[in-house]
Design a protein around this motif. Structure first.
Motif, PDB file in Angstrom:
ATOM      1  N   ALA A 158      -1.177  -8.113  -0.916  1.00 18.29           N
ATOM      2  CA  ALA A 158      -2.632  -8.322  -1.052  1.00 18.29           C
ATOM      3  C   ALA A 158      -3.355  -7.850   0.189  1.00 18.29           C
ATOM      4  N   GLU A 159      -2.741  -8.120   1.350  1.00 13.73           N
ATOM      5  CA  GLU A 159      -3.366  -7.647   2.588  1.00 13.73           C
ATOM      6  C   GLU A 159      -3.337  -6.123   2.665  1.00 13.73           C
ATOM      7  N   ASN A 161      -3.249  -4.146   0.038  1.00 17.28           N
ATOM      8  CA  ASN A 161      -4.236  -3.651  -0.960  1.00 17.28           C
ATOM      9  C   ASN A 161      -5.651  -3.807  -0.456  1.00 17.28           C
ATOM     10  N   GLU A 162      -5.880  -4.914   0.300  1.00 17.57           N
ATOM     11  CA  GLU A 162      -7.224  -5.123   0.843  1.00 17.57           C
ATOM     12  C   GLU A 162      -7.579  -4.040   1.843  1.00 17.57           C
ATOM     13  N   SER A 166     -10.599  -0.538   1.070  1.00 19.33           N
ATOM     14  CA  SER A 166     -11.713   0.078   1.804  1.00 19.33           C
ATOM     15  C   SER A 166     -11.555   1.597   1.840  1.00 19.33           C
TER      16      SER A 166
END
Length: 595
Positions: A158-159, A161-162, A166
């Protein structure tokens, strides 16, 4: 089906191709960036694992589990990475996020197994400890050449993908800008490609209207330029051919319009293809509105219909003759031939119509003239022959009878001589013109008096008075002897057909450059039915009375010809029982003058 312009055929195609290309490029780009980011992340995790392994540097990691767990928690918080140290048995002795004592054995984790085998292990899977998908990288922890444990680093997907999101937004934004630019470029290219085609379309529309004076300009594209040059050459040739065809059509129309004969062309269905002015006048047609109509619709002449049907179906030249009924009956001779194309195919028929009414009338007049001449000559000749035979057979012994017979023979001879002289006069007049008859300026009143003097004795014998009304100063250019003969013939007729004690009036006046001479009697008059043929040779209203009065039947015909060679006209107005007026109209060449 709705037709679209060339622009809307080109623009969507270019746009779809560009958008599909951008979409594919976006997909590959994003995946490439993501893969690159994941590889870099894996490398960073491996680098951090190597750093942690260097700081542990214990021959037996299991001898200091508290120290190792504390190191994992401190370094993990500082690097933002989960750090885990696992012994060869699978026991966790240090972890950034959990108490190692509570964690299950990790010996069967795939990245742990790869690291225990002496390799760098990587895996992305769901963590049942953290309850989320993680990315793991594990490196072997060695003591000498022996693997005694594993140092593992991990990071939540998730990190990743986060962080990648951007980048994804920036890439999508760039691609959108590129797509908008592509739309503009596509529209520009489509319009640029369509513009010369549109110009050619407008030029072709001008060509269809016959406007060839504005050629297409040269184009930047070789193919379009070749097409424009070809269209210009085509327009030039079309212009030349149309001008040639127009000139030929105008010449044909001028020829057909100037023809005295009527010309009609029909197709194989007997529809009118062409009709000239003479044919329109003969048949009472409107040349423009009859084209394309069936002949039977516009012409009500059964003989012509049969003639055309036979001509179209037969395929051979035909000749025919028929009558046209209307205000005045006309006789028309038709000559027709098949209309054949260049390849020999039958296209219809063409007919030439000759108005032979005048010829027919002349033929009738000729036949009547021959018959009348024969009759008029045979009568005195028969009479002369009869009396001569009587005298030869013994009638000459009686002196009184002989004298009577000779008087009759003399009268018949004089009559025969008069007929021959009148015929010769007519023949000479028919071959003469105003310039050949020798006109001269003469006082009109003297001319009238001279003519009256020649018939005065006959008028006195019949107790007929002759009155004259004419200005004494009027003069006219005429042949005196011919004009005198015409006046004598009219006066002689007026005296013959006037009752005893009557009056014959002769008057002359000048009007509109013409001398008008009228001879009027108050005798028996002439029925209207006889007036149109009154000036024909040997035509008599009352044959018996004319012979009794000694006429040849040529007097009025001579009058008409004399006036004609003077460029004038003769007319008659008559009422039965009231008398007749014969009027002569003669142009005054130099105008009337005083003498």
């Amino acid at each position: 089906m709705t037709k679209r312009s060339l622009f809307w055929h080109l623009f969507p195609t270019y746009l779809i191709v560009l958008l599909v290309a951008l979409a594919i490029s976006d997909w590959f780009t994003l995946h490439a960036i993501k893969d690159f980011y994941l590889v870099n992340t894996a490398r960073e995790l491996e680098a951090r694992a190597v750093l942690l392994r260097a700081q542990i540097a214990l021959p037996d990691p299991g001898s200091a589990p508290v120290l190792i767990d504390s190191l994992c928690k401190r370094l993990g918080r500082e690097s933002g990475t989960r750090l885990t140290v696992v012994l060869r048995s699978g026991q966790v002795i240090g972890d950034t996020d959990h108490d190692p004592a509570t964690m299950e054995n990790h010996a069967y984790r795939p990245e742990i197994q790869q690291a225990l085998a002496g390799h760098t292990g990587t895996a992305t899977r769901y963590s049942y400890t953290l309850h989320k998908t993680m990315m793991y990288t594990a490196v072997p922890l060695k003591s000498g050449n022996e693997v005694v444990g594993v140092v593992r680093t991990s990071m939540a997907i998730a990190e990743i993908n986060e962080a990648f999101g951007s980048i994804h937004v920036k890439v999508i934004g760039g691609l959108i800008l590129i797509a908008l630019l592509a739309i503009g470029v596509s529209a520009f290219i489509a319009r640029r490609l369509a513009r010369p085609i549109v110009r050619m379309k407008l030029a072709a529309e001008r060509f269809t209207r016959g406007e060839f004076e504005h050629p297409l300009p040269e184009a930047t594209s070789e193919e379009i330029n070749d097409l424009a040059r070809t269209m210009n050459e085509m327009a030039s040739q079309l212009d030349q051919k149309i001008r040639t065809i127009t000139d030929q059509r105008n010449e044909r129309d001028a020829i057909l319009s100037s023809m005295v004969e009527g010309v009609i062309a029909v197709d194989t269905d007997e529809r009118i293809l062409s009709v000239n002015r003479a044919a329109s006048q003969m048949l009472g047609l409107d040349p423009k509105s009859t084209i394309g109509h069936y002949l039977q619709e516009v012409v009500r002449v059964a003989e012509l219909h049969r003639f055309v049907a036979k001509l179209v179906s037969g395929g051979a030249s035909q000749e025919g003759q028929f009558e046209l009924q209307g205000g005045q009956m006309r006789i028309v001779q038709a000559i027709g031939a098949p209309l054949v194309g260049e390849r020999g195919e039958k296209m219809g028929a063409v007919m030439v119509l000759h108005d032979i009414t005048r010829l027919h009338r002349l033929e009738v007049v000729r036949r009547d003239f021959v018959a009348n001449v024969s009759h008029e000559l045979r009568t005195p000749i028969t009479s002369i022959k009869g009396f001569v035979e009587t005298l030869r057979d013994g009638g000459a012994e009686d002196a009184v009878q002989t004298a009577r017979f000779l008087d009759i023979i003399l009268r018949q001879t004089d009559r025969l001589n008069s007929i021959i002289n009148d015929l010769l006069t007519l023949s000479e007049l028919e071959q003469s013109s105003r310039g050949e008859i020798g006109v001269q300026r003469i006082n009109l009143q003297l001319l009238l008096r001279s003519a009256i003097d020649l018939v005065q004795r006959k008028a006195d014998t019949a107790s007929i008075a002759i009155t004259v009304r004419c200005d004494s100063e009027v003069a006219v250019d005429v042949n005196p002897s011919l004009m005198e003969q015409a006046l004598v013939n009219l006066l002689d007729n007026a005296i013959k057909f006037s009752d005893a004690g009557g009056t014959v009036e002769i008057a002359a006046e000048v009007s509109d450059g013409h001398v008008i001479i009228s001879v009027t009697d108050h005798g028996c008059g002439i029925e209207t039915i006889h007036l149109p043929r009154l000036f024909e040779r040997f035509y008599r209203v009352d044959r018996g009375r004319s012979r009794e009065l000694g006429g040849t039947g040529l007097g009025l015909s001579i009058v008409k010809h004399i006036i004609s060679v003077h460029g004038g006209e003769v007319s008659v107005v008559s009422s039965p029982g009231k008398g007749s007026t014969f009027t002569l109209s003669i142009p005054v060449a130099a105008g009337p003058t005083a003498l």
